[in-house]
Design a protein around this motif. Structure first.
Motif, mmCIF file in Angstrom:
data_model
loop_
_atom_site.group_PDB
_atom_site.id
_atom_site.type_symbol
_atom_site.label_atom_id
_atom_site.label_comp_id
_atom_site.label_asym_id
_atom_site.label_seq_id
_atom_site.Cartn_x
_atom_site.Cartn_y
_atom_site.Cartn_z
ATOM 1 N N THR A 1 9.605 6.173 9.255
ATOM 2 C CA THR A 1 9.766 6.649 7.886
ATOM 3 C C THR A 1 10.310 5.519 7.018
ATOM 4 N N ILE A 2 9.929 5.569 5.748
ATOM 5 C CA ILE A 2 10.449 4.643 4.749
ATOM 6 C C ILE A 2 10.878 5.471 3.551
ATOM 7 N N ILE A 3 12.099 5.267 3.096
ATOM 8 C CA ILE A 3 12.632 6.007 1.960
ATOM 9 C C ILE A 3 12.611 5.088 0.741
ATOM 10 N N TYR A 4 11.961 5.563 -0.327
ATOM 11 C CA TYR A 4 11.859 4.821 -1.569
ATOM 12 C C TYR A 4 12.632 5.556 -2.670
ATOM 13 N N VAL A 5 13.165 4.790 -3.613
ATOM 14 C CA VAL A 5 13.763 5.376 -4.810
ATOM 15 C C VAL A 5 13.185 4.668 -6.021
ATOM 16 N N ASP A 6 13.206 5.349 -7.154
ATOM 17 C CA ASP A 6 12.831 4.734 -8.424
ATOM 18 C C ASP A 6 13.532 3.382 -8.534
ATOM 19 N N ALA A 7 12.805 2.340 -8.864
ATOM 20 C CA ALA A 7 13.386 0.999 -8.930
ATOM 21 C C ALA A 7 14.546 0.921 -9.912
ATOM 22 N N ARG B 1 0.839 -1.206 0.000
ATOM 23 C CA ARG B 1 0.000 0.000 0.000
ATOM 24 C C ARG B 1 0.871 1.253 0.000
ATOM 25 N N LEU B 2 1.836 1.298 0.926
ATOM 26 C CA LEU B 2 2.698 2.475 1.035
ATOM 27 C C LEU B 2 3.609 2.610 -0.178
ATOM 28 N N ALA B 3 4.141 1.496 -0.674
ATOM 29 C CA ALA B 3 5.049 1.543 -1.820
ATOM 30 C C ALA B 3 4.323 1.925 -3.105
ATOM 31 N N ARG B 4 3.097 1.434 -3.266
ATOM 32 C CA ARG B 4 2.328 1.790 -4.465
ATOM 33 C C ARG B 4 2.057 3.289 -4.498
ATOM 34 N N ILE B 5 1.728 3.867 -3.357
ATOM 35 C CA ILE B 5 1.538 5.320 -3.296
ATOM 36 C C ILE B 5 2.810 6.033 -3.751
ATOM 37 N N ALA B 6 3.972 5.567 -3.253
ATOM 38 C CA ALA B 6 5.243 6.205 -3.604
ATOM 39 C C ALA B 6 5.498 6.144 -5.100
ATOM 40 N N ALA B 7 5.295 4.974 -5.715
ATOM 41 C CA ALA B 7 5.528 4.834 -7.155
ATOM 42 C C ALA B 7 4.586 5.714 -7.956
ATOM 43 N N THR B 8 3.320 5.764 -7.544
ATOM 44 C CA THR B 8 2.336 6.568 -8.263
ATOM 45 C C THR B 8 2.663 8.049 -8.161
ATOM 46 N N LEU B 9 3.020 8.506 -6.966
ATOM 47 C CA LEU B 9 3.352 9.918 -6.782
ATOM 48 C C LEU B 9 4.591 10.306 -7.588
ATOM 49 N N LEU B 10 5.591 9.425 -7.630
ATOM 50 C CA LEU B 10 6.820 9.717 -8.369
ATOM 51 C C LEU B 10 6.628 9.618 -9.876
ATOM 52 N N GLY B 11 5.582 8.941 -10.307
ATOM 53 C CA GLY B 11 5.373 8.749 -11.733
ATOM 54 C C GLY B 11 6.335 7.757 -12.344
ATOM 55 N N VAL B 12 6.703 6.716 -11.578
ATOM 56 C CA VAL B 12 7.629 5.692 -12.062
ATOM 57 C C VAL B 12 6.934 4.340 -12.028
ATOM 58 N N ASP B 13 7.504 3.377 -12.747
ATOM 59 C CA ASP B 13 6.893 2.051 -12.793
ATOM 60 C C ASP B 13 6.963 1.355 -11.443
ATOM 61 N N GLY B 14 8.087 1.541 -10.740
ATOM 62 C CA GLY B 14 8.241 0.855 -9.475
ATOM 63 C C GLY B 14 9.204 1.562 -8.551
ATOM 64 N N VAL B 15 9.195 1.131 -7.295
ATOM 65 C CA VAL B 15 10.107 1.691 -6.298
ATOM 66 C C VAL B 15 10.804 0.558 -5.565
ATOM 67 N N ARG B 16 12.040 0.842 -5.153
ATOM 68 C CA ARG B 16 12.766 -0.079 -4.298
ATOM 69 C C ARG B 16 13.066 0.611 -2.972
ATOM 70 N N LEU B 17 13.326 -0.175 -1.962
ATOM 71 C CA LEU B 17 13.637 0.344 -0.637
ATOM 72 C C LEU B 17 15.048 0.926 -0.623
ATOM 73 N N TYR B 18 15.173 2.140 -0.102
ATOM 74 C CA TYR B 18 16.512 2.660 0.206
ATOM 75 C C TYR B 18 16.850 2.252 1.644
ATOM 76 N N HIS B 19 16.097 2.767 2.595
ATOM 77 C CA HIS B 19 16.163 2.237 3.956
ATOM 78 C C HIS B 19 15.008 2.814 4.761
ATOM 79 N N ASP B 20 14.783 2.266 5.950
ATOM 80 C CA ASP B 20 13.786 2.828 6.859
ATOM 81 C C ASP B 20 14.497 3.553 7.992
ATOM 82 N N GLN B 21 13.770 4.432 8.646
ATOM 83 C CA GLN B 21 14.281 5.152 9.814
ATOM 84 C C GLN B 21 13.158 5.387 10.805
ATOM 85 N N ALA B 22 13.358 4.999 12.039
ATOM 86 C CA ALA B 22 12.479 5.440 13.120
ATOM 87 C C ALA B 22 13.069 6.725 13.683
ATOM 88 N N LEU B 23 12.225 7.742 13.819
ATOM 89 C CA LEU B 23 12.669 9.057 14.301
ATOM 90 C C LEU B 23 11.794 9.435 15.493
#
Length: 277
Positions: free
Chosen positions: A227-233, A93-115
């Motif tokens: 937090t979860i950081i995503y980048v274009d796959a 759910r969270l990753a699909r939102i990220a890909a859609t907002l970025l306008g890319v086919d997919g996203v991969r995990l960069y890393h997570d952070q608890a703040l």
């Protein structure tokens, strides 16, 4: 398997408003209501908090810390240490939102952070995350997911609207200098600041070059945020230009090299539209 009810949902499609991608492109961030149910947040929060308590390495009294250390307790890649946290970090759910907002086919995990901003914790200075990241593209995005109602007095994230278009300050690490310089420059150049709070279950997504900050925690409870950081796959790694980027390359993309895609065991693809079609 994790016991679930119908109110715990991290994989179904979120009804993203039609204007959300436009808002992200124009403002550099977007706030989304009720991304997760209150029951879903409550399901994961105790485990995340327990991991932060167990893995936090900062134990100095607040008055003995520098500005960065007063801002929050920071623990990264919790997904590697707990299966329940991994479920949330790998949320479709969270990753699909990220890909859609970025306008890319997919996203991969960069890393997570608890703040976690402790009671009495100080400001999080103005900064842009991508100063720390060695990527050749701006197709990077972070979901900021509070684990409780987060009014401004708790240290909610604040955004300088449309500041992802500003080149000035991109060479500044987070700290006293970035707070002083960007506070003045953003105001002088007419950037407005969005200081709205978050209801439980709300989330925001912001681009890597969007300038943001948070105020102090004036409450008696910790501000708990995942937090979860995503980048274009298919993003390419750039040659690091500073020590933090060299450290990030070695820590979060081990074995990867400039010019390549970060296809490492720590950077799995979390969602592709083409695969879901």
């Amino acid at each position: 398997m994790t016991d679930r009810t119908d109110t715990i949902d991290i994989d179904s499609a979120y009804p993203l408003p039609d204007h959300a991608a436009t808002r992200l492109a124009e403002d550099g961030y977007v706030r989304l209501p009720a991304v997760l149910t209150a029951e879903t947040v409550a399901h994961y929060e105790p485990t995340i908090t327990g991991q932060v308590i167990d893995r936090n390495l900062m134990h100095l009294p607040m008055d003995q810390r520098d500005t960065y250390s007063r801002a929050f307790l920071q623990v990264t890649n919790l997904w590697q240490h707990d299966d329940l946290v991994r479920e949330l970090v790998f949320s479709r759910r969270l990753a699909r939102i990220a890909a859609t907002l970025l306008g890319v086919d997919g996203v991969r995990l960069y890393h997570d952070q608890a703040l976690y901003k402790e009671p009495g914790g100080g400001i999080t200075p103005w900064h842009a995350d991508q100063y720390y990241w060695p990527f050749a593209s701006d197709r990077t995005i972070t979901v900021w997911l509070p684990l409780q109602d987060t009014p401004t007095r708790l240290g909610a994230l604040e955004f300088a609207r449309a500041s992802h278009r500003l080149d000035l300050g991109r060479n500044l690490p987070i700290g006293d200098e970035s707070e002083r310089m960007l506070q003045d420059e953003l105001a002088a150049r007419g950037f407005t600041t969005d200081t709205a709070g978050y209801a439980l279950g709300d989330a925001s997504y912001h681009l890597g070059w969007t300038f943001h900050r948070a105020g102090p925690n004036r409450s008696t409870i910790p501000r708990r945020v995942m937090t979860i950081i995503y980048v274009d796959a298919d993003i390419a790694i750039s040659e690091p230009v500073n020590d933090p980027q060299r450290n990030d390359l070695a820590t979060f993309m081990p074995g990867a090299r400039a010019g390549g895609v970060p296809d490492t065991p720590l950077n799995p693809v979390l969602y592709r539209h083409s695969a879901a079609a």
